[in-house]
Design a protein around this motif. Structure first.
Motif, PDB file in Angstrom:
ATOM      1  N   VAL A 148       0.752  -1.140  -0.022  1.00 20.69           N
ATOM      2  CA  VAL A 148      -0.031  -0.165   0.116  1.00 20.69           C
ATOM      3  C   VAL A 148       0.863   1.260   0.246  1.00 20.69           C
ATOM      4  O   VAL A 148       0.564   2.463  -0.831  1.00 20.69           O
ATOM      5  CB  VAL A 148      -0.987   0.140   1.282  1.00 20.69           C
ATOM      6  N   ASN A 149       1.970   1.268   0.732  1.00 17.44           N
ATOM      7  CA  ASN A 149       2.783   2.450   0.962  1.00 17.44           C
ATOM      8  C   ASN A 149       3.320   2.744  -0.524  1.00 17.44           C
ATOM      9  O   ASN A 149       3.603   3.687  -0.853  1.00 17.44           O
ATOM     10  CB  ASN A 149       3.850   2.068   2.023  1.00 17.44           C
TER      11      ASN A 149
ATOM     12  N   MET B  86       2.490   1.914  -3.499  1.00 19.39           N
ATOM     13  CA  MET B  86       1.407   2.208  -4.387  1.00 19.39           C
ATOM     14  C   MET B  86       1.109   3.681  -4.123  1.00 19.39           C
ATOM     15  O   MET B  86       1.078   4.515  -4.999  1.00 19.39           O
ATOM     16  CB  MET B  86       0.183   1.470  -4.276  1.00 19.39           C
ATOM     17  N   LEU B  87       1.198   4.205  -2.776  1.00 25.46           N
ATOM     18  CA  LEU B  87       0.984   5.519  -2.359  1.00 25.46           C
ATOM     19  C   LEU B  87       1.960   6.407  -3.136  1.00 25.46           C
ATOM     20  O   LEU B  87       1.776   7.597  -3.385  1.00 25.46           O
ATOM     21  CB  LEU B  87       0.690   5.903  -1.005  1.00 25.46           C
ATOM     22  N   LEU B  88       3.306   5.794  -3.064  1.00 22.89           N
ATOM     23  CA  LEU B  88       4.442   6.664  -3.305  1.00 22.89           C
ATOM     24  C   LEU B  88       4.488   6.479  -5.096  1.00 22.89           C
ATOM     25  O   LEU B  88       5.268   7.058  -5.712  1.00 22.89           O
ATOM     26  CB  LEU B  88       5.651   6.257  -2.949  1.00 22.89           C
ATOM     27  N   GLY B  89       3.331   5.934  -5.866  1.00 18.40           N
ATOM     28  CA  GLY B  89       3.514   5.909  -7.209  1.00 18.40           C
ATOM     29  C   GLY B  89       4.057   4.769  -7.991  1.00 18.40           C
ATOM     30  O   GLY B  89       4.050   4.855  -9.162  1.00 18.40           O
ATOM     31  N   PHE B  90       4.182   3.557  -7.188  1.00 19.32           N
ATOM     32  CA  PHE B  90       4.614   2.368  -7.674  1.00 19.32           C
ATOM     33  C   PHE B  90       3.710   1.448  -8.381  1.00 19.32           C
ATOM     34  O   PHE B  90       2.626   1.331  -7.163  1.00 19.32           O
ATOM     35  CB  PHE B  90       5.603   1.888  -6.988  1.00 19.32           C
ATOM     36  N   GLY B  91       3.823   0.839  -9.243  1.00 18.69           N
ATOM     37  CA  GLY B  91       2.834  -0.401  -9.617  1.00 18.69           C
ATOM     38  C   GLY B  91       2.878  -1.618  -8.706  1.00 18.69           C
ATOM     39  O   GLY B  91       4.341  -1.828  -8.145  1.00 18.69           O
ATOM     40  N   LYS B  92       2.212  -2.717  -8.670  1.00 20.96           N
ATOM     41  CA  LYS B  92       2.571  -3.595  -7.935  1.00 20.96           C
ATOM     42  C   LYS B  92       3.746  -4.445  -8.370  1.00 20.96           C
ATOM     43  O   LYS B  92       4.325  -5.187  -7.554  1.00 20.96           O
ATOM     44  CB  LYS B  92       1.027  -4.594  -8.059  1.00 20.96           C
TER      45      LYS B  92
END
Lengths: 251, 409
Positions: free
Chosen positions: B110-111, B113-119
């Protein structure tokens, strides 16, 4: 693209966390709607006698009406407070805040699907017939989700500025279930029935009830539902667009 | 010419201080709106190149947090423009946005992704993140069972691995065990080499001094100094001192005035070197006659720790100072504070038997430069030798900039 996967993973998180420490876990997400609907059917078929003499199965009618109601009421309350509740993230990381109010409506999609499934299973049990008209739940669900999402977006933004909104939402939810034809058919209100059409939920609930054999909801009710969703959507998206990076100043 | 990593152009941020925020109030407005404006940041201009490490110092409320929020992109400036290029990773305080009920593994996703990374990107980085945080055994434990150190390591590790172009660091390095701190500094040095711009905000001035060749000093929402770190820290202390010069001690039997921190030759001291003796000089103004006043000289560290005290012979009668007398008090001392940092000289003047305190002057704060490798409140001048070989730390820690240049010369 990343925003979508963020939304989905936040929704998964919310769903998992909600039932994590409960012994029965996810079973609660099924048991509670069944229980609440059963109580409604039991009370109002005895007290109101709305069911007697109607052309459709009253129990099925109430069960179908409860499906959208449970989804909406569960989603809207947490959407409203979502941006403020997530302040530990929102003051630090930049991402579209509009994702936050959408988390709850997305997380509740799973519960909605299960409620529809239960409704389908319950129909023969309460003695209602199941036919192709059950497919009415599909447009009904789409409209319901769109309405809930836009309402959540708007209220979430509003709550940042006005903390009264949370309590107003609670109050409105208490009343809303009774001014929506869920436990009674619109016809039971006789002359006042047309007023129900101005409630955007009437059309949505009507579509669900149509799926179990109730009459088709009025065109006006459906138009009100669609129009409200569109207007709310435009207003909410514009509000989020303008205020996305101002919310933080008030958290 | 590379483009700057951060560009602030005439940036201002206004907040409204609203007394009461309720729907009723805003619907029914009697008289003028009861809000006052507050400029947390005013006309700020700043350029940070890729690969530059810049420190930000200033007192509480000087606008540092506001500046960071604008840089992180969570808040929008009222005037001017903030331009940042590339991915920004905020490392602000401990455990950004972790959910207590979720495991370390879930929080990493989740963190990230919040910083803009994909799974998929996080999938490939996952093992490295866990290893760096040293949490392999606890990664499937809900983070609410983590110690604060583990919590911090996890948050830090995620932010360190999203390959940011701009890293915003706020106070985080002050916590955590020493091993992790060194690993983090190494990692930051690596990022610095690969062109990450680092903005470092801290009250921990030693760290700013050690890491940043350049620093800005902020005061009341404005950037009042932008240049070499020594200059920024000197300005910072000047401001700390001038603000302490309040009228609080103006009344009473004895007043302390004209505080000065001097070198032995009487010239004003800028930043303070550990090896050179200092004179703390104040004037004691006696508004009433005092028989044999006693003086305590005390030093406190930035966090309020009592470091040192020296006193006059208490109880010994020596002379009466009459009303209107002005005495010069000179305290000569050697500022040996191993780790360096900010210290405050306090002068207490009491009656002969110390039963009456005439004045307690929280006078002057000053910055003592750290000695490389040394930490703590005092400097015992330790040397570490292993099998007779001197292994005492003497490498400069700073990223690029002046110290490295000295090394090369």
């Amino acid at each position: 693209m990343n925003n979508r996967s963020l939304l989905i993973s936040l929704a998964q998180k919310e769903f998992r966390v909600r039932y994590k420490r409960a012994w029965l876990g996810v079973i609660w997400s099924i048991a509670l709607p069944i229980f609440q609907s059963a109580v409604m059917v039991f009370i109002f078929s005895r007290v109101g006698r709305f069911g007697s003499g109607s052309s459709f199965n009253y129990a099925a009618f109430v069960l179908a009406g409860m499906v959208p109601w449970l989804y909406l009421s569960a989603s809207v309350a947490s959407s409203t407070t979502s941006i403020v509740d997530a302040s530990d993230i929102t003051v630090k990381i930049a991402f579209p805040r509009a994702i936050l109010p959408l988390v709850s409506p997305v997380a509740n999609l799973f519960t909605l699907a299960i409620s529809v499934l239960i409704l389908f299973i319950a129909l023969p049990i309460v003695g209602a017939s199941v036919g192709p008209r059950f497919l009415f739940v599909l447009p009904a669900a789409v409209l319901l989700c769109a309405f809930t999402a836009t309402l959540g977006l708007a209220l979430g933004a509003l709550y940042v500025y006005f903390r009264d909104v949370k309590f107003m939402v609670q109050a409105v939810l208490l009343v809303w279930i009774y001014i929506t034809p869920i436990v009674y058919p619109p016809s039971a209100l006789k002359g006042a029935a047309p007023w129900l059409d101005f409630n955007p939920l009437t059309g949505i609930v009507g579509l669900f009830q149509r799926a179990v054999g109730a009459p088709v909801p009025s065109v006006r009710a459906l138009l009100v539902s669609v129009a409200t969703t569109l207007v709310l959507g435009v207003v909410a998206i514009r509000a989020h667009h303008r205020h996305d990076r101002l919310f933080v100043d008030l958290l | 010419m590379t483009q700057p990593a951060i560009e602030l152009d005439g940036v201002g941020k206004r907040y409204w201080k609203i007394q009461e925020r309720s729907l009723l109030r805003s619907l029914v407005r009697f008289g003028p709106p009861n809000k006052t404006e507050l400029w947390a940041l005013r006309d700020a201009n700043l350029l940070v190149e890729p690969g530059e490490t810049i420190g930000i110092v200033g007192r509480n409320g000087a606008g540092k947090s506001t500046l960071l929020r604008l840089l992180a992109g969570v808040s929008r400036p009222t005037t001017g423009t903030v331009t940042t290029r590339g991915r920004i990773a905020p490392l602000l305080s401990v455990g950004v946005g972790f959910h207590q009920e979720m495991t370390g593994r879930e929080n990493i996703y989740v963190n990230g992704m919040l910083l803009g990374f994909g799974k998929s990107r996080i999938d490939t980085l996952f093992d490295e993140i866990v290893e760096f945080a040293d949490l392999a055994d606890f990664i499937d434990t809900p983070v609410k069972f983590y110690s604060s150190g583990m919590y911090m390591r996890l948050g830090f590790s995620v932010a360190m691995h999203v390959e940011p172009d701009v890293l915003l660091v706020d106070e985080v390095l002050a916590v955590g065990d020493i091993g992790f701190r060194i690993r983090s500094l190494d990692r930051m040095r690596e990022m610095h080499r690969s062109g990450t711009a680092v903005v470092f905000v801290s009250h921990w001035l030693q760290a700013v001094q050690l890491l940043c060749p350049r620093a800005v000093c902020m005061h009341r929402g404005q950037i009042v100094f932008d240049g070499p770190t020594e200059g920024a820290l000197a300005r910072h202390h000047e401001l700390l001192t001038s603000d302490a010069d309040s009228a609080e001690y103006a009344r009473g039997t004895v007043r302390v005035e004209n505080r000065q921190l001097l070198k032995l030759d009487g010239s004003p001291a800028g930043t303070v070197q550990q090896d050179s003796a200092m004179i703390y000089r104040v004037e004691l103004h006696f508004d009433e006659s005092v028989e044999s006043p006693q003086v305590l000289f005390q030093v406190y560290a930035e966090d309020g720790t009592f470091v040192y005290q020296m006193q006059t012979p208490l109880g010994e009668s020596w002379r009466t100072l009459s009303a209107g007398a002005i005495a010069t008090l000179d305290v000569t001392f050697l500022p040996r504070f191993g780790g360096g940092g900010t210290f405050r000289n306090v002068v207490v003047v009491t009656s002969i038997d110390t039963s009456v305190t005439y004045v307690r002057d929280d006078g002057l704060a000053y910055f003592v430069e750290p000695r490389i490798g040394a930490a703590g409140l005092s400097d015992l001048e330790a040397k570490i030798a292993i099998d007779g070989v001197d292994r005492t730390e003497s490498r400069p820690m700073r990223f690029g900039g002046t110290w490295a240049a000295v090394e090369g010369a």
